[in-house]
Design a protein around this motif. Structure first.
Motif, PDB file in Angstrom:
ATOM      1  N   HIS A   1       0.832  -1.205   0.000  1.00 45.81           N
ATOM      2  CA  HIS A   1       0.000   0.000   0.000  1.00 45.81           C
ATOM      3  C   HIS A   1       0.868   1.258   0.000  1.00 45.81           C
ATOM      4  O   HIS A   1       1.835   1.336   0.768  1.00 45.81           O
ATOM      5  CB  HIS A   1      -0.893   0.025   1.246  1.00 45.81           C
ATOM      6  N   PRO A   2       0.516   2.247  -0.800  1.00 47.00           N
ATOM      7  CA  PRO A   2       1.289   3.493  -0.792  1.00 47.00           C
ATOM      8  C   PRO A   2       1.036   4.343   0.442  1.00 47.00           C
ATOM      9  O   PRO A   2       1.870   5.166   0.819  1.00 47.00           O
ATOM     10  CB  PRO A   2       0.819   4.206  -2.060  1.00 47.00           C
ATOM     11  N   ILE A   3      -0.148   4.165   1.061  1.00 48.77           N
ATOM     12  CA  ILE A   3      -0.503   4.920   2.268  1.00 48.77           C
ATOM     13  C   ILE A   3      -0.993   3.942   3.325  1.00 48.77           C
ATOM     14  O   ILE A   3      -1.766   3.024   3.030  1.00 48.77           O
ATOM     15  CB  ILE A   3      -1.594   5.969   1.970  1.00 48.77           C
ATOM     16  N   LEU A   4      -0.547   4.125   4.539  1.00 44.67           N
ATOM     17  CA  LEU A   4      -0.951   3.259   5.638  1.00 44.67           C
ATOM     18  C   LEU A   4      -2.415   3.507   5.968  1.00 44.67           C
ATOM     19  O   LEU A   4      -2.853   4.648   6.081  1.00 44.67           O
ATOM     20  CB  LEU A   4      -0.079   3.547   6.861  1.00 44.67           C
TER      21      LEU A   4
ATOM     22  N   ILE B   1      -3.171  11.280   5.526  1.00 44.21           N
ATOM     23  CA  ILE B   1      -4.562  11.305   5.092  1.00 44.21           C
ATOM     24  C   ILE B   1      -4.652  10.628   3.731  1.00 44.21           C
ATOM     25  O   ILE B   1      -3.957  11.010   2.793  1.00 44.21           O
ATOM     26  CB  ILE B   1      -5.088  12.750   5.003  1.00 44.21           C
ATOM     27  N   ASP B   2      -5.486   9.619   3.635  1.00 48.23           N
ATOM     28  CA  ASP B   2      -5.664   8.906   2.374  1.00 48.23           C
ATOM     29  C   ASP B   2      -6.669   9.683   1.522  1.00 48.23           C
ATOM     30  O   ASP B   2      -7.875   9.436   1.550  1.00 48.23           O
ATOM     31  CB  ASP B   2      -6.155   7.482   2.631  1.00 48.23           C
ATOM     32  N   GLU B   3      -6.151  10.618   0.752  1.00 47.23           N
ATOM     33  CA  GLU B   3      -7.016  11.477  -0.059  1.00 47.23           C
ATOM     34  C   GLU B   3      -7.757  10.674  -1.124  1.00 47.23           C
ATOM     35  O   GLU B   3      -8.900  11.011  -1.482  1.00 47.23           O
ATOM     36  CB  GLU B   3      -6.188  12.585  -0.731  1.00 47.23           C
ATOM     37  N   SER B   4      -7.140   9.604  -1.633  1.00 45.89           N
ATOM     38  CA  SER B   4      -7.811   8.804  -2.661  1.00 45.89           C
ATOM     39  C   SER B   4      -9.049   8.117  -2.100  1.00 45.89           C
ATOM     40  O   SER B   4     -10.057   7.958  -2.799  1.00 45.89           O
ATOM     41  CB  SER B   4      -6.854   7.765  -3.246  1.00 45.89           C
ATOM     42  N   PHE B   5      -8.994   7.725  -0.809  1.00 50.17           N
ATOM     43  CA  PHE B   5     -10.170   7.098  -0.207  1.00 50.17           C
ATOM     44  C   PHE B   5     -11.259   8.136   0.049  1.00 50.17           C
ATOM     45  O   PHE B   5     -12.444   7.877  -0.193  1.00 50.17           O
ATOM     46  CB  PHE B   5      -9.796   6.381   1.091  1.00 50.17           C
ATOM     47  N   VAL B   6     -10.860   9.312   0.525  1.00 42.89           N
ATOM     48  CA  VAL B   6     -11.853  10.380   0.717  1.00 42.89           C
ATOM     49  C   VAL B   6     -12.526  10.709  -0.615  1.00 42.89           C
ATOM     50  O   VAL B   6     -13.751  10.888  -0.694  1.00 42.89           O
ATOM     51  CB  VAL B   6     -11.187  11.635   1.323  1.00 42.89           C
ATOM     52  N   GLU B   7     -11.740  10.774  -1.680  1.00 38.26           N
ATOM     53  CA  GLU B   7     -12.305  11.056  -3.002  1.00 38.26           C
ATOM     54  C   GLU B   7     -13.276   9.957  -3.422  1.00 38.26           C
ATOM     55  O   GLU B   7     -14.332  10.230  -4.004  1.00 38.26           O
ATOM     56  CB  GLU B   7     -11.179  11.173  -4.030  1.00 38.26           C
ATOM     57  N   ALA B   8     -12.925   8.696  -3.127  1.00 41.20           N
ATOM     58  CA  ALA B   8     -13.835   7.592  -3.460  1.00 41.20           C
ATOM     59  C   ALA B   8     -15.169   7.755  -2.745  1.00 41.20           C
ATOM     60  O   ALA B   8     -16.236   7.527  -3.332  1.00 41.20           O
ATOM     61  CB  ALA B   8     -13.192   6.257  -3.088  1.00 41.20           C
TER      62      ALA B   8
ATOM     63  N   ASN C   1      10.714   4.505  -6.753  1.00 45.01           N
ATOM     64  CA  ASN C   1      11.451   5.247  -5.727  1.00 45.01           C
ATOM     65  C   ASN C   1      10.518   5.777  -4.640  1.00 45.01           C
ATOM     66  O   ASN C   1      10.556   6.943  -4.263  1.00 45.01           O
ATOM     67  CB  ASN C   1      12.242   6.408  -6.350  1.00 45.01           C
ATOM     68  N   ILE C   2       9.651   4.867  -4.150  1.00 45.36           N
ATOM     69  CA  ILE C   2       8.741   5.238  -3.060  1.00 45.36           C
ATOM     70  C   ILE C   2       8.741   4.129  -2.015  1.00 45.36           C
ATOM     71  O   ILE C   2       8.984   2.961  -2.322  1.00 45.36           O
ATOM     72  CB  ILE C   2       7.293   5.468  -3.555  1.00 45.36           C
ATOM     73  N   ASP C   3       8.466   4.522  -0.779  1.00 43.80           N
ATOM     74  CA  ASP C   3       8.248   3.539   0.276  1.00 43.80           C
ATOM     75  C   ASP C   3       6.822   3.008   0.174  1.00 43.80           C
ATOM     76  O   ASP C   3       5.887   3.741  -0.160  1.00 43.80           O
ATOM     77  CB  ASP C   3       8.448   4.174   1.655  1.00 43.80           C
ATOM     78  N   LEU C   4       6.670   1.733   0.472  1.00 44.84           N
ATOM     79  CA  LEU C   4       5.357   1.094   0.485  1.00 44.84           C
ATOM     80  C   LEU C   4       5.186   0.357   1.814  1.00 44.84           C
ATOM     81  O   LEU C   4       6.160  -0.070   2.433  1.00 44.84           O
ATOM     82  CB  LEU C   4       5.233   0.102  -0.677  1.00 44.84           C
ATOM     83  N   TYR C   5       3.935   0.211   2.221  1.00 44.13           N
ATOM     84  CA  TYR C   5       3.621  -0.500   3.455  1.00 44.13           C
ATOM     85  C   TYR C   5       3.034  -1.865   3.110  1.00 44.13           C
ATOM     86  O   TYR C   5       2.153  -1.971   2.255  1.00 44.13           O
ATOM     87  CB  TYR C   5       2.595   0.271   4.289  1.00 44.13           C
ATOM     88  N   LEU C   6       3.529  -2.927   3.774  1.00 41.02           N
ATOM     89  CA  LEU C   6       2.813  -4.193   3.690  1.00 41.02           C
ATOM     90  C   LEU C   6       1.488  -4.007   4.412  1.00 41.02           C
ATOM     91  O   LEU C   6       1.445  -3.458   5.515  1.00 41.02           O
ATOM     92  CB  LEU C   6       3.614  -5.314   4.337  1.00 41.02           C
ATOM     93  N   ARG C   7       0.432  -4.460   3.803  1.00 45.72           N
ATOM     94  CA  ARG C   7      -0.894  -4.081   4.294  1.00 45.72           C
ATOM     95  C   ARG C   7      -1.167  -4.582   5.711  1.00 45.72           C
ATOM     96  O   ARG C   7      -0.828  -5.707   6.063  1.00 45.72           O
ATOM     97  CB  ARG C   7      -1.979  -4.575   3.342  1.00 45.72           C
ATOM     98  N   ILE C   8      -1.751  -3.716   6.488  1.00 43.54           N
ATOM     99  CA  ILE C   8      -2.219  -4.108   7.811  1.00 43.54           C
ATOM    100  C   ILE C   8      -3.686  -4.532   7.757  1.00 43.54           C
ATOM    101  O   ILE C   8      -4.180  -5.193   8.658  1.00 43.54           O
ATOM    102  CB  ILE C   8      -2.004  -2.987   8.848  1.00 43.54           C
TER     103      ILE C   8
END
Length: 493
Positions: free
Chosen positions: A200-203, A445-452, A219-226
Motif C-alpha cells: 500500500h502506498p498509504i498506511l 490522510i488517504d485522499e484517494s479514499f476520501v475522493e472515493a 522510488n517510493i516507500d510502500l507499506y505491507l498491508r495491515i
C-alpha cells in the motif's frame, strides 16, 4: 558438493547413511529414485478386509523397522494413515531382500505392492510382494519413544514435526477445512472473493504498526498491508455489493502465543447493511464452520466449555459499569475522566486526549478478561474508530463491535463511515495522534479514499475475522504458532 561431504566427519550418523547410499549405487539402485505409480492411499487400504484378496500398490515413509534374518516388520505412513508391512525373503526374492530391505532405515520412503492379512496379534498388515526404494533418508528422525517434543524445534523444523506428530498434520488439515467452510458460507450468500493489493502506498485500514519496504523503480516507500479495508470499500463504491478478501496481513508488532507478525484474516463488506447484520453474519460463519468441522457448536478450549451459538450482545459502556461501577454514560470532562482512570490505576498515554480513549482503556484493562462466552461488545468511542459510522442516538460512540470469546478478540466490525467530510476529519485526528507518539495511528490522510467516498459509498456493513485465532479455538491449539505452518521465529545466535 565437496563442501557437503566435508562435514560428514562431524556427523557420523549421516556419514553412515551415505555409506549405505554408496552400497546401494553399487547394486545399481538409485537412492533418490524416480516417479512411483502409487495407486492407493494407506488410509483407503485400511478400509478393506483381507478376505477380499486384493493386491495394493502404495508408498510411504518407514516409521518403525525391526527384523533379522529372513523376516522384517515395519510400519509405513502417508498423509492418510499408517499400516504395518511384513517382508519375507522367500516371498520377496533374494535380490530385492538383500539389496534393498537390508539397506533400509527408519525415515526411508518406499513403494511396495502387497496383500492384506491379519497377524497373530490381530493387526492388519500388508504382505510385501515387491518393493522399491524411492528416497533414502540421510538424517535420522527423532527417537520414536520420545518423539519430537521440543517446542522450539517443532516450530523451526515443521517438516519434522509433521512427520513425527500425526496430530499436527490433523490440525493443518482442519485449518484447510475451516477456510474452505468460510469460503463456502460466503459464496453461498452471494459474496464475491476478490484480491486486493498487499503493498500500500498509504498506511490505513486499521490501527497497527506497519512493515515498510521500498520500490526501486517508483522510488517510493510502500507499506505491507495491515488490512485490506479501504480497497474493499472502494469496490463497494464501484458497484460490487458483497465482497470478501481472505488473505495475509502484516503488523510489525510483538510475537506471542496470540500474535504473529504475518497472519490470515477474512475481511468482507456488504452494501445496504449495518453492524447488526454483521453480528448475524459473524455468528453464522463461526457457528456453521464449527458445526462443519467439529460436528457440534459446543467445544472446550483451555479447560473452558464454550457454546458457539446465540452470542451475547452488550454495549461497552454497560460492561464497564457492570465490572467497575464507573458510569461513562454520564457527561464528564476529559480531566474528570483522567481522575477516574487514576483512581482505578489506569495509565493515560500522552496521545490519549479524550474521554473516548479512557473508556477504551477501561474496557481493555478491566473488562476483556471477564468475557468468556461469545459476546459482541459494541458501541466503541469515535476516537478509536476512525472508519466507523457514528451512532445516531449518541454521536460520541460508533456502530462498531468486537467479538470476544474466552478473553480474546476474534472479530471486528462496524457500520462503515460513508460521509467524506466526517471521514477526512477522522483522518486528521489520526495524524495528530501519530504526531503525539501513537505508533498505531495513521500518519497520513488517504485522499484517494476520501475522493472515493465523494462518489458515493452506499450504507455498508464490514466485518473482519482473524483466521489463525479461529483455527486455534476450533482445534484447541494453545499457541498461534501451532496453527501457522511456518511461524516467525527469533534467529538463533
Amino acid at each position: 558438493m565437496e563442501k557437503y561431504f566435508d562435514r560428514l566427519e562431524k556427523e557420523p550418523l549421516i556419514a553412515e547413511r551415505w555409506k549405505k547410499i554408496e552400497e546401494l549405487e553399487s547394486y545399481g539402485i538409485k537412492p533418490f529414485g524416480k516417479k512411483y505409480d502409487k495407486q492407493i492411499m494407506i488410509g483407503d487400504i485400511l478400509k478393506h478386509k483381507p478376505e477380499e484378496n486384493l493386491k495394493f500398490k502404495t508408498a510411504g515413509r518407514i516409521m518403525s523397522l525391526r527384523g533379522k534374518g529372513k523376516v522384517y516388520f515395519a510400519h509405513i505412513e502417508d498423509q492418510s494413515g499408517k499400516i504395518q508391512i511384513y517382508i519375507k525373503k522367500d516371498e520377496l526374492g533374494e535380490e530385492q531382500f538383500d539389496h534393498i530391505v537390508k539397506m533400509l532405515n527408519v525415515g526411508d520412503i518406499i513403494g511396495l505392492e502387497g496383500e492384506l492379512f491379519i497377524t497373530h496379534t490381530e493387526e492388519l498388515t500388508l504382505r510385501v510382494k515387491s518393493i522399491a526404494l524411492l528416497t533414502k533418508n540421510v538424517r535420522s528422525l527423532p527417537e520414536k519413544y520420545h518423539g519430537l517434543t521440543d517446542v522450539e524445534i517443532r516450530y523451526r523444523k515443521r517438516y519434522v514435526d509433521l512427520i513425527m506428530n500425526p496430530e499436527v498434520r490433523d490440525t493443518f488439515i482442519k485449518r484447510t477445512k475451516i477456510i474452505k467452510a468460510i469460503r463456502k458460507y460466503l459464496d453461498d450468500r452471494g459474496f464475491l472473493e476478490v484480491e486486493t493489493p498487499i503493498m500500500h502506498p498509504i498506511l490505513g485500514g486499521a490501527a497497527a504498526k506497519p512493515f515498510i519496504t521500498h520500490h526501486n523503480t517508483l522510488n517510493i516507500d510502500l507499506y505491507l498491508r495491515i488490512a485490506p479495508e479501504l480497497y474493499l470499500k472502494k469496490l463497494i463504491v464501484g458497484g460490487f455489493e458483497r465482497v470478501y478478501d481472505l488473505n495475509r496481513n502484516f503488523r510489525n508488532e510483538g510475537i506471542s502465543t496470540r500474535h504473529n507478525p504475518e497472519f490470515t484474516m477474512v475481511e468482507l463488506y456488504q452494501a445496504h447493511a449495518d453492524f447488526h447484520d454483521m453480528m448475524d453474519l459473524c455468528e453464522g460463519i463461526i457457528s456453521s464452520v464449527c458445526k462443519e468441522v467439529n460436528g457440534t457448536t459446543d467445544i472446550e478450549y483451555d479447560g473452558v466449555k464454550l457454546s458457539l451459538k446465540n452470542f451475547a450482545r452488550v454495549h461497552m459502556v454497560d460492561m464497564i459499569k457492570e465490572v467497575t461501577g464507573v458510569d461513562f454514560w454520564k457527561e464528564m470532562t476529559f480531566e474528570e475522566a483522567k481522575q477516574i482512570a487514576k483512581e482505578h490505576h489506569i495509565e493515560v498515554a500522552d496521545h490519549m486526549n479524550s474521554v473516548g480513549h479512557i473508556i477504551n482503556e477501561f474496557f481493555e484493562q478491566k473488562c476483556e478478561e471477564k468475557v468468556i462466552q461469545p459476546t459482541f461488545v459494541y458501541g466503541h468511542p469515535v476516537e478509536i474508530s476512525p472508519l466507523a459510522k457514528r451512532n445516531e442516538d449518541n454521536p460520541n460512540f460508533t456502530d462498531r463491535f468486537e467479538l470476544f470469546i474466552n478473553k480474546r478478540e476474534y472479530a471486528n466490525a462496524f457500520t462503515e463511515l460513508n460521509d467524506p467530510a466526517d471521514q477526512r476529519g477522522r483522518f486528521e485526528s489520526q495524524v495528530e495522534e501519530a504526531m503525539h507518539g501513537n505508533e498505531e495511528a495513521t500518519p497520513e490522510i488517504d485522499e484517494s479514499f476520501v475522493e472515493a467516498l465523494e462518489y458515493g459509498l452506499p450504507p455498508t456493513g464490514g466485518l473482519g475475522i482473524g483466521i489463525d485465532r479461529l483455527v486455534m479455538l476450533l482445534t484447541g491449539a494453545p499457541s498461534i504458532r501451532d496453527v501457522i505452518l511456518f511461524p516467525q521465529m527469533k534467529p538463533r545466535d
